[in-house]
Design an enzyme around this catalytic site. Structure first.
Site, short mmCIF file in Angstrom:
data_model
loop_
_atom_site.label_atom_id
_atom_site.label_comp_id
_atom_site.label_asym_id
_atom_site.label_seq_id
_atom_site.Cartn_x
_atom_site.Cartn_y
_atom_site.Cartn_z
N LYS A 11 73.12 -39.52 9.08
CA LYS A 11 71.93 -39.13 9.84
C LYS A 11 70.71 -39.78 9.18
O LYS A 11 70.36 -39.42 8.05
CB LYS A 11 71.82 -37.61 9.79
CG LYS A 11 70.93 -37.00 10.81
CD LYS A 11 71.09 -35.48 10.74
CE LYS A 11 70.43 -34.82 11.91
NZ LYS A 11 70.68 -33.39 11.94
N ARG A 18 48.20 -19.94 12.48
CA ARG A 18 47.49 -19.15 11.47
C ARG A 18 48.49 -18.53 10.49
O ARG A 18 49.14 -19.28 9.78
CB ARG A 18 46.65 -18.05 12.14
CG ARG A 18 45.47 -17.62 11.27
CD ARG A 18 44.62 -16.59 11.98
NE ARG A 18 43.83 -17.12 13.05
CZ ARG A 18 42.64 -17.70 12.91
NH1 ARG A 18 42.13 -17.82 11.71
NH2 ARG A 18 41.97 -18.15 13.93
N ALA A 54 64.60 -29.50 15.59
CA ALA A 54 64.16 -29.82 14.23
C ALA A 54 65.25 -29.52 13.22
O ALA A 54 65.97 -28.52 13.36
CB ALA A 54 62.90 -29.02 13.90
N GLU A 55 65.34 -30.36 12.19
CA GLU A 55 66.37 -30.16 11.16
C GLU A 55 66.07 -28.91 10.32
O GLU A 55 66.97 -28.19 9.94
CB GLU A 55 66.45 -31.39 10.25
CG GLU A 55 67.37 -32.48 10.75
CD GLU A 55 66.96 -33.10 12.09
OE1 GLU A 55 65.74 -33.18 12.35
OE2 GLU A 55 67.85 -33.51 12.86
N GLY A 57 42.33 -12.63 20.76
CA GLY A 57 43.37 -12.26 19.80
C GLY A 57 43.06 -10.97 19.07
O GLY A 57 42.15 -10.22 19.47
N ASP A 58 43.76 -10.72 17.98
CA ASP A 58 43.62 -9.41 17.32
C ASP A 58 42.23 -9.20 16.72
O ASP A 58 41.72 -8.07 16.73
CB ASP A 58 44.73 -9.17 16.29
CG ASP A 58 44.75 -10.21 15.18
OD1 ASP A 58 44.08 -11.26 15.32
OD2 ASP A 58 45.41 -9.96 14.17
N THR A 97 46.04 -15.92 22.83
CA THR A 97 46.03 -16.73 21.61
C THR A 97 47.31 -17.55 21.54
O THR A 97 48.39 -17.02 21.79
CB THR A 97 45.91 -15.88 20.31
OG1 THR A 97 46.27 -16.71 19.19
CG2 THR A 97 46.80 -14.66 20.31
N VAL A 137 38.13 -11.61 37.80
CA VAL A 137 37.02 -11.68 38.76
C VAL A 137 37.51 -11.38 40.18
O VAL A 137 36.93 -10.55 40.89
CB VAL A 137 36.34 -13.08 38.70
CG1 VAL A 137 35.35 -13.28 39.83
CG2 VAL A 137 35.66 -13.26 37.34
N ARG A 171 33.10 -17.55 17.54
CA ARG A 171 33.42 -16.54 16.52
C ARG A 171 32.06 -16.07 16.02
O ARG A 171 31.40 -16.77 15.27
CB ARG A 171 34.27 -17.14 15.41
CG ARG A 171 35.58 -17.80 15.92
CD ARG A 171 36.54 -18.11 14.78
NE ARG A 171 37.53 -19.12 15.09
CZ ARG A 171 38.71 -18.88 15.68
NH1 ARG A 171 39.03 -17.66 16.04
NH2 ARG A 171 39.58 -19.85 15.89
N ASP A 222 48.75 -18.38 19.04
CA ASP A 222 49.57 -17.95 17.89
C ASP A 222 50.67 -16.96 18.29
O ASP A 222 51.64 -16.79 17.56
CB ASP A 222 48.69 -17.30 16.81
CG ASP A 222 47.60 -18.24 16.32
OD1 ASP A 222 47.76 -19.46 16.47
OD2 ASP A 222 46.58 -17.75 15.80
N ASP A 245 50.69 -13.83 18.14
CA ASP A 245 50.92 -12.87 17.06
C ASP A 245 50.42 -11.47 17.38
O ASP A 245 50.22 -10.67 16.47
CB ASP A 245 50.26 -13.39 15.76
CG ASP A 245 48.76 -13.63 15.94
OD1 ASP A 245 48.26 -13.58 17.08
OD2 ASP A 245 48.08 -13.87 14.93
N ALA A 271 41.68 -14.11 37.52
CA ALA A 271 42.36 -12.90 37.99
C ALA A 271 41.45 -11.68 37.86
O ALA A 271 41.39 -10.84 38.77
CB ALA A 271 43.65 -12.69 37.20
N ARG A 311 59.87 -38.37 17.43
CA ARG A 311 61.29 -38.66 17.27
C ARG A 311 61.62 -40.13 17.58
O ARG A 311 62.48 -40.73 16.95
CB ARG A 311 62.10 -37.77 18.20
CG ARG A 311 63.17 -37.01 17.48
CD ARG A 311 63.92 -36.08 18.37
NE ARG A 311 64.13 -34.81 17.72
CZ ARG A 311 64.83 -34.63 16.62
NH1 ARG A 311 65.41 -35.65 16.03
NH2 ARG A 311 64.96 -33.44 16.08
N GLY A 338 39.72 -18.21 19.28
CA GLY A 338 40.14 -19.57 19.68
C GLY A 338 40.48 -19.63 21.16
O GLY A 338 41.10 -18.71 21.69
O1 F6P Z 1 44.12 -18.66 16.47
C1 F6P Z 1 44.32 -19.89 17.10
C2 F6P Z 1 44.19 -21.00 16.09
O2 F6P Z 1 44.38 -22.25 16.76
C3 F6P Z 1 45.13 -20.94 14.88
O3 F6P Z 1 46.43 -21.35 15.17
C4 F6P Z 1 44.41 -21.80 13.88
O4 F6P Z 1 44.75 -21.46 12.57
C5 F6P Z 1 42.96 -21.49 14.19
O5 F6P Z 1 42.90 -21.01 15.52
C6 F6P Z 1 42.04 -22.67 14.05
O6 F6P Z 1 40.75 -22.22 14.25
P1 F6P Z 1 39.53 -23.18 14.61
O7 F6P Z 1 39.75 -23.70 16.00
O8 F6P Z 1 38.32 -22.30 14.53
O9 F6P Z 1 39.56 -24.27 13.62
#
Ligand code: F6P
Length: 320
Positions: free
Chosen positions: A214, A172, A187-188, A102-103, A126, A24, A72, A128, A130, A22, A155, A11
């Site tokens: 509230k 994800r 956020a609550e 990403g991973d 990414t 390049v 991908r 995410d 993660d 950077a 809000r 993504g």
């Molecule tokens: O990994 C980044 C991300 O935006 C995730 O948060 C999400 O689940 C996924 O990619 C969505 O993928 P796509 O853009 O292929 O729909």
């Protein structure tokens, strides 16, 4: 080493362009040639290569997305596809790769190294956030700020109409975006995959807040924890409050990167080039407590990035 390649994969994430710039510019500064590989691994397999110069990366530091495009790739998942990719690299005299992604992208790079000895350095990009071994991935800060902007706007309506809003965010299988934006947005409740929370607890909190006067609330749901739509329906049923859902989707991934993402991207991209020149390979770069570090890919991919529980608890206490 005379020539390296750079690609973005998975993504897109805001700040990827700053990282490409950077890579390049640092490579050229160090006397290397740089080849930009289009459309991630798909372009590696299909030989979509173009020579990069100083002006190829002019005027991109402030742009979201990736000028190299991303994909991908299915063919890269096959041994034949990876062989083709390695052959293309050899034929084009590319001696090392900087992989920004990403991973999943790093796992692909590791396969290419295992099977064909292709040298690479991974740069975590990414939204995410993660990837273990780094506090920040490129794109995360911008995504959080995009979500925050949306929370602020929602809000206004939540307050005006005295409504409960459920906002579903990306991530994800991880809840980093939800947690950070949830805390910053007041956020609550925040629902993330890493921490089990019963919906009844969320409902009780809403009812408690309502009895104190509230009349509007915001609940953040990470996509990996639950469907925002389902949570919205259940809250409406159990509380009787006027409840709406907003699924933020890809708006989170777009837009001009924040200063933080540009800085992290610039530092990590430049470091990746330095590591290749030093003869390192199979490494992932990252930012740990403000300092740049690099880690062996096997180590990085075997670790799990954990949520900071105290931040989660704090968000709950402050949104009482
Ligand atoms: O990994 C980044 C991300 O935006 C995730 O948060 C999400 O689940 C996924 O990619 C969505 O993928 P796509 O853009 O292929 O729909």
């Amino acid at each position: 080493m005379k020539r390296i390649g750079v690609l973005t994969s998975g993504g897109d994430a805001p700040g990827m362009n700053a990282a490409i710039r950077a890579v390049v510019r640092m490579a050229i500064f160090r006397g290397l040639e740089v080849i930009g590989i289009q459309r991630g691994y798909s372009g590696l397999v299909n030989g979509e290569f173009r020579e990069m110069n100083l002006s190829s990366v002019a005027d991109i530091i402030h742009r979201g997305g990736t000028v190299l495009r991303t994909a991908r790739s299915e063919s890269f998942r096959t041994p034949e596809g990876r062989k083709k990719a390695a052959d293309n690299l050899r034929e084009n005299c590319i001696e090392g790769l900087v992989i920004i992604g990403g991973d999943g992208s790093f796992r692909g790079a590791r396969c290419l190294n295992d099977e064909h000895g292709v040298r690479f350095i991974g740069v975590p990009g990414t939204i995410d956030n993660d990837i273990p071994c780094t506090d920040y991935c490129i794109g995360f800060d911008t995504a959080v700020n995009n979500v925050l902007d949306a929370i602020n706007k929602i809000r206004d309506t939540a307050t005006s109409h005295e409504r409960t809003y459920v906002i579903e965010v990306m991530g994800r299988n991880s809840g980093f975006i939800a947690l950070e934006a949830g805390l910053a947005g007041g956020a609550e409740s925040i629902l993330i995959p890493e921490i089990e929370v019963k919906l009844d607890e969320v409902v009780e909190k809403l009812l408690r807040g309502h009895s104190r006067g509230k009349l509007h609330s915001v609940i953040i749901v990470a996509e990996g924890a639950a469907s925002g739509l389902d949570i919205c329906r259940e809250i409406q049923e159990k509380t009787g409050f006027d409840t709406k859902v907003t699924i933020l989707g890809h708006i989170q991934r777009g837009g001009s990167p924040t200063a933080f993402d540009r800085t992290v991207a610039s530092r990590l991209g430049a470091m990746a080039v330095d590591l290749l020149i030093e003869g390192k390979e199979r490494r992932v770069v990252g930012v740990v407590s403000g300092n740049l570090k690099d880690f062996d890919i096997d180590y990085a991919l075997s670790q799990e990035k954990t949520i900071n529980r105290s931040i989660y608890d704090l968000a709950g206490i402050l949104a009482i």
